[in-house]
Design an enzyme around this catalytic site. Sequence first.
Site, PDB file in Angstrom:
ATOM      1  N   ALA A  54      86.212  71.132  14.282  1.00 52.16           N
ATOM      2  CA  ALA A  54      86.945  71.090  16.108  1.00 52.16           C
ATOM      3  C   ALA A  54      87.718  69.925  15.476  1.00 52.16           C
ATOM      4  O   ALA A  54      88.358  68.975  14.789  1.00 52.16           O
ATOM      5  CB  ALA A  54      85.699  70.542  17.062  1.00 52.16           C
ATOM      6  N   ASP A  55      88.919  70.049  16.652  1.00 50.36           N
ATOM      7  CA  ASP A  55      89.702  68.976  17.217  1.00 50.36           C
ATOM      8  C   ASP A  55      89.954  68.530  18.374  1.00 50.36           C
ATOM      9  O   ASP A  55      89.911  69.335  18.727  1.00 50.36           O
ATOM     10  CB  ASP A  55      90.525  68.918  16.640  1.00 50.36           C
ATOM     11  CG  ASP A  55      92.054  67.854  16.333  1.00 50.36           C
ATOM     12  OD1 ASP A  55      91.749  66.741  15.531  1.00 50.36           O
ATOM     13  OD2 ASP A  55      93.259  68.136  16.818  1.00 50.36           O
ATOM     14  N   THR A  56      89.676  67.533  18.375  1.00 49.86           N
ATOM     15  CA  THR A  56      90.174  67.211  20.231  1.00 49.86           C
ATOM     16  C   THR A  56      91.721  66.231  20.284  1.00 49.86           C
ATOM     17  O   THR A  56      91.795  65.342  19.264  1.00 49.86           O
ATOM     18  CB  THR A  56      89.104  66.332  20.300  1.00 49.86           C
ATOM     19  OG1 THR A  56      88.269  66.967  20.313  1.00 49.86           O
ATOM     20  CG2 THR A  56      89.612  66.184  22.490  1.00 49.86           C
TER      21      THR A  56
END
Length: 193
Positions: A67-69
């Site tokens: 994931a990446d935020t």
Amino acid sequence: MAFILGSGSPRRLELLAQLGVTPDDIRPPDIDETPQKGELPRDYCARVTRQKAEAVTSNPEDLVLCADTTVVLGRRIMGKPRDAGEAAEFLLALSGRRHRVITSVALRKQDRLWQKDVVSQVKMKRLSDEELNAYLATGDWEGKAGGYAIQGPAGALIPWISGSFTAIVGLPLAETATLLQTAGYPLYKDTAS
């Protein structure tokens, strides 16, 4: 089938635990997260997540979750601040304004990739110098997109959100659960034996 978390984030590990999921291994990928010239924030977040998922080495039957935020003000991508000065710059820009938090989550098995992007809106209160300096002194801004973490002391600076709280923290649980089930992961297996 092994379940691999492609992230070194303790927050993502804690969020997975809320689903009853414990990774068999943790393998944070090492990729270049520099935005490409003219790249839009949502496209950037999705690309980085996809590249992370592709960069994690695994066996053919393994599931890899990455994931990446990304914190976004207008079209400006606010990554992890290099130092307290940049964290202060980010927080002052966000002060008293609404911004977006985009989290992209990807699940890979062999050459199959399932991916979902979640966009949430966040409003940060107008920060006084005292609040800004007190928050910076906590060190909580380190390693956090946009220079803050809603689940820590900065939660007192956020009066309003619209969207997914868990996505803002770093892993949208509803979407992650759906991806895991789609890929055949036994998410709600019978544990009463």
